[in-house]
Design a protein around this motif. Structure first.
Motif, short mmCIF file in Angstrom:
data_model
loop_
_atom_site.label_atom_id
_atom_site.label_comp_id
_atom_site.label_asym_id
_atom_site.label_seq_id
_atom_site.Cartn_x
_atom_site.Cartn_y
_atom_site.Cartn_z
N PRO A 1 0.81 -1.22 0.00
CA PRO A 1 0.00 0.00 0.00
C PRO A 1 0.84 1.27 0.00
O PRO A 1 0.42 2.30 -0.54
N ALA A 2 2.06 1.21 0.56
CA ALA A 2 2.91 2.41 0.57
C ALA A 2 3.28 2.80 -0.86
O ALA A 2 3.34 3.99 -1.19
N PHE A 3 3.53 1.79 -1.72
CA PHE A 3 3.84 2.11 -3.12
C PHE A 3 2.60 2.69 -3.80
O PHE A 3 2.69 3.63 -4.58
N ALA A 4 1.45 2.09 -3.48
CA ALA A 4 0.20 2.58 -4.10
C ALA A 4 -0.05 4.03 -3.70
O ALA A 4 -0.70 4.78 -4.42
N ALA A 5 0.48 4.44 -2.53
CA ALA A 5 0.21 5.80 -2.04
C ALA A 5 1.14 6.85 -2.65
O ALA A 5 0.91 8.05 -2.46
N ILE A 6 2.19 6.42 -3.38
CA ILE A 6 3.17 7.40 -3.90
C ILE A 6 2.50 8.50 -4.75
O ILE A 6 2.75 9.68 -4.53
N PRO A 7 1.61 8.14 -5.70
CA PRO A 7 0.98 9.23 -6.47
C PRO A 7 0.27 10.24 -5.58
O PRO A 7 0.34 11.46 -5.82
N LEU A 8 -0.37 9.76 -4.52
CA LEU A 8 -1.07 10.66 -3.60
C LEU A 8 -0.10 11.60 -2.91
O LEU A 8 -0.32 12.80 -2.79
N LEU A 9 1.00 11.01 -2.43
CA LEU A 9 1.95 11.80 -1.66
C LEU A 9 2.64 12.84 -2.54
O LEU A 9 2.92 13.96 -2.10
N VAL A 10 2.90 12.48 -3.80
CA VAL A 10 3.52 13.43 -4.71
C VAL A 10 2.58 14.61 -4.93
O VAL A 10 2.98 15.78 -4.86
N VAL A 11 1.30 14.30 -5.17
CA VAL A 11 0.33 15.38 -5.39
C VAL A 11 0.19 16.22 -4.12
O VAL A 11 0.11 17.45 -4.19
N TYR A 12 0.20 15.58 -2.97
CA TYR A 12 0.12 16.31 -1.71
C TYR A 12 1.29 17.28 -1.59
O TYR A 12 1.14 18.44 -1.23
N PHE A 13 2.49 16.78 -1.97
CA PHE A 13 3.70 17.58 -1.88
C PHE A 13 3.61 18.81 -2.79
O PHE A 13 3.88 19.93 -2.38
N VAL A 14 3.18 18.58 -4.04
CA VAL A 14 3.16 19.67 -5.02
C VAL A 14 2.03 20.64 -4.75
O VAL A 14 2.18 21.85 -4.85
N ASP A 15 0.88 20.07 -4.35
CA ASP A 15 -0.36 20.83 -4.32
C ASP A 15 -0.59 21.53 -2.99
O ASP A 15 -1.07 22.65 -2.92
N PHE A 16 -0.23 20.86 -1.90
CA PHE A 16 -0.58 21.37 -0.57
C PHE A 16 0.68 21.58 0.26
O PHE A 16 1.01 22.69 0.65
N GLY A 17 1.37 20.48 0.48
CA GLY A 17 2.71 20.57 1.06
C GLY A 17 2.79 20.93 2.52
O GLY A 17 3.89 21.13 3.05
N VAL A 18 1.64 21.05 3.22
CA VAL A 18 1.72 21.42 4.64
C VAL A 18 2.24 20.22 5.43
O VAL A 18 1.69 19.12 5.36
#
Ligand code: UD1
Ligand code: MG
Length: 482
Positions: free
Chosen positions: A191-208
């Motif tokens: 599941p951690a690999f499956a979450a990478i797209p989410l985390l990348v978008v979180y980083f770029v988009d929100f980043g808090v």
């Protein structure tokens, strides 16, 4: 939709006497729901300002219908392909189709993909024709050079698409696990690999990556503490935990789906609170986003629960558990409320922590830890780990087991020489049976579901009311979203 008047009794030899077609009443009800949802969708299109939320509701109704019918029809196909499991807690152990969560996942993904244009409709119109007037024709050279869509919210589309990639990845893992029974230690981190797209978008988009410090600790740590990269580790941990924790609070008819439906309903309730606040509120869009993913999930899950509740006609498979857990991760990470999700997973957190002696091999862990079925009484009792005089737990573990036994957190059976004979398996379901005594399978599932709902409601109350004792503000009433 096929329908036969006596089809509830119809079966093929492969279906083990279970209905494989829709009864007349079921077919009529599903046709009515379909007609109502299609009518709503058509009306949404006619509106000058189409409401994506209404469209999402209608698509969720259609997802319910599709999942309901497909689960029924595909049962024999799954049995023929050998995708099946024995219903262990019954007098007659029938083989039921396994991995029906895979069917739900596919229907769900199609629903959220079909939904893509709806939330972006207004933006597409505004960005492609200028001024929001869709009748304005674009000059040809403009089209040929490519559109300059600076007004289109690409970041929101990226969030939406990253969610779909994560969910597709986890569905693949789940189906692989149901087909090939992947070893626990191999699949745990996937599941951690499956979450990478989410985390990348979180980083770029929100980043808090800061957390608010409770008022009482602020003199020492300041108002905000920036966790930096650790915050991503925390989110990856939530992504690993949520799917796995649902998969291990399992083993009795209906429990996997019922707990997931309760969590999805509570998350939706929390989302609805933010829709009531005057718009534009900073958190409204992220909670709307969350509803777009939760409503179709509720649609397919209700169809699955109908077939999986006691006495089960199908099994959900690991696919459903992973998929459900990942839906919660997707909405809570992209909606910026992962801490609220943690509050709603209290029974799963308890079950995981309680399971650690067996998960980490301190106490032997059998392949199945589900409660033991007593065929004489038709009730479930705690399942046990057997100990022999030659194979006794090591001294510190024996001490802990005895202590847990004394605290009524474990059923411990000793022989005349004070040696261990049996200890109940470390799961919430077994512990509940230790406390409540033998229960019928559906009664146990219902009680654990009610427990999940009660703890979840309390969690939301803590989140929005009691938290004000330790934090200055709640983002529901004010406007901070940290
Ligand atoms: C997890 C649990 C395991 C539990 C199993 C039950 C851990 C570490 N693993 O394993 O202890 O026994 O889930 O799902 O806690 N089944 C029933 N009735 C049901 C649901 C499942 O009899 O209502 C049986 C069926 O034989 C079915 C099988 O459980 O085929 C599915 O087990 P699976 O999901 O593969 O087990 P795990 O997720 O590996
Ligand atoms: Mg499982």
């Amino acid at each position: 939709m096929t329908s036969t008047s006596n089809s509830t009794r119809s079966s093929s030899p492969l279906s083990n006497g279970l209905p494989t077609t829709l009864s007349r009443n079921e077919a009529l009800s599903l046709a009515t729901v379909t007609a109502a949802c299609v009518a709503v969708l058509v009306n949404v299109f006619r509106e000058p300002e189409p409401s994506p939320l209404i469209a999402s509701l209608a698509l969720s109704g259609l997802a319910f219908v599709a999942a309901f019918a497909l689960i029924r029809w595909l049962g024999p196909t799954f049995l023929r392909a050998g995708i099946k499991g024995a219903d262990l807690s019954k007098r007659v152990r029938r083989e039921l189709p396994e991995c029906m969560g895979g069917v739900c996942a596919v229907v769900y993904l199609l629903a959220v993909i079909v939904f893509i244009p709806f939330p972006f409709y207004k933006d597409i119109v505004a960005a492609t024709s200028g001024g929001g007037n869709k009748d304005v024709v674009l000059p040809v050279e403009h089209v040929q050079r490519g559109r300059f869509l600076h007004r289109f919210p690409h970041s929101k589309l990226a969030s939406y698409l990253s969610a779909i990639i994560s969910l597709q990845s986890i569905a693949l893992l789940g189906i692989g696990d149901d087909l090939f029974d992947i070893r626990w230690r191999h699949k745990f981190f996937i599941p951690a690999f499956a979450a990478i797209p989410l985390l990348v978008v979180y980083f770029v988009d929100f980043g808090v990556t800061s957390v608010v410090i409770p008022i009482q600790l602020q003199p020492y740590l300041g108002e905000l503490l920036d966790l930096g990269a650790l915050y991503y580790v925390y989110m990856a941990a939530v992504a690993i935990f949520s799917p796995n924790s649902i998969n291990i609070l399992a083993g009795i008819n209906g429990i996997e789906v019922a707990q997931s439906i309760v969590i999805a309903l509570l998350l939706s309730l929390n989302d609805c609170l933010y829709l009531l606040t005057p718009y534009p509120h900073p958190a409204t869009d992220s909670h709307l986003f969350s509803l777009y993913f939760l409503l179709p999930f509720l649609g397919v899950s209700l169809a699955l629960l109908y077939h999986n509740w006691y006495p089960a006609r199908v099994f959900v498979g690991d696919t459903y558990c992973y998929f459900a857990g990942m839906v919660f991760v997707v909405v809570s990470i992209l909606g910026h409320f992962s801490k609220t999700l943690v509050l709603l997973l209290v029974p799963q957190i308890f079950n995981f922590l309680y399971s650690t002696p067996q998960l980490f091999g301190l106490v032997p862990c059998p392949r199945h830890r589900l409660p033991r079925f007593n065929a004489r009484t038709n009730l479930l009792e705690p399942s046990v780990t057997q100990w022999t005089p030659d194979h006794q737990p090591k001294a510190p573990i024996a001490w802990v087991l005895r202590l847990l036994g004394r605290l009524r957190l474990l059923r411990v059976t000793l022989d005349d020489e004070d040696r261990f004979v049996e200890t109940s398996n470390f799961t919430l379901l077994n512990l509940w049976l230790v406390w409540r005594g033998p229960l019928r399978e559906d009664r146990l599932a219902l009680e654990i579901t009610v427990l999940q709902a009660a703890l979840g409601l309390f969690g939301l109350f803590v989140r929005h009311r009691l938290a004000l004792l330790v934090f200055k503000a709640d983002n529901w009433s004010l406007g901070f979203n940290v």
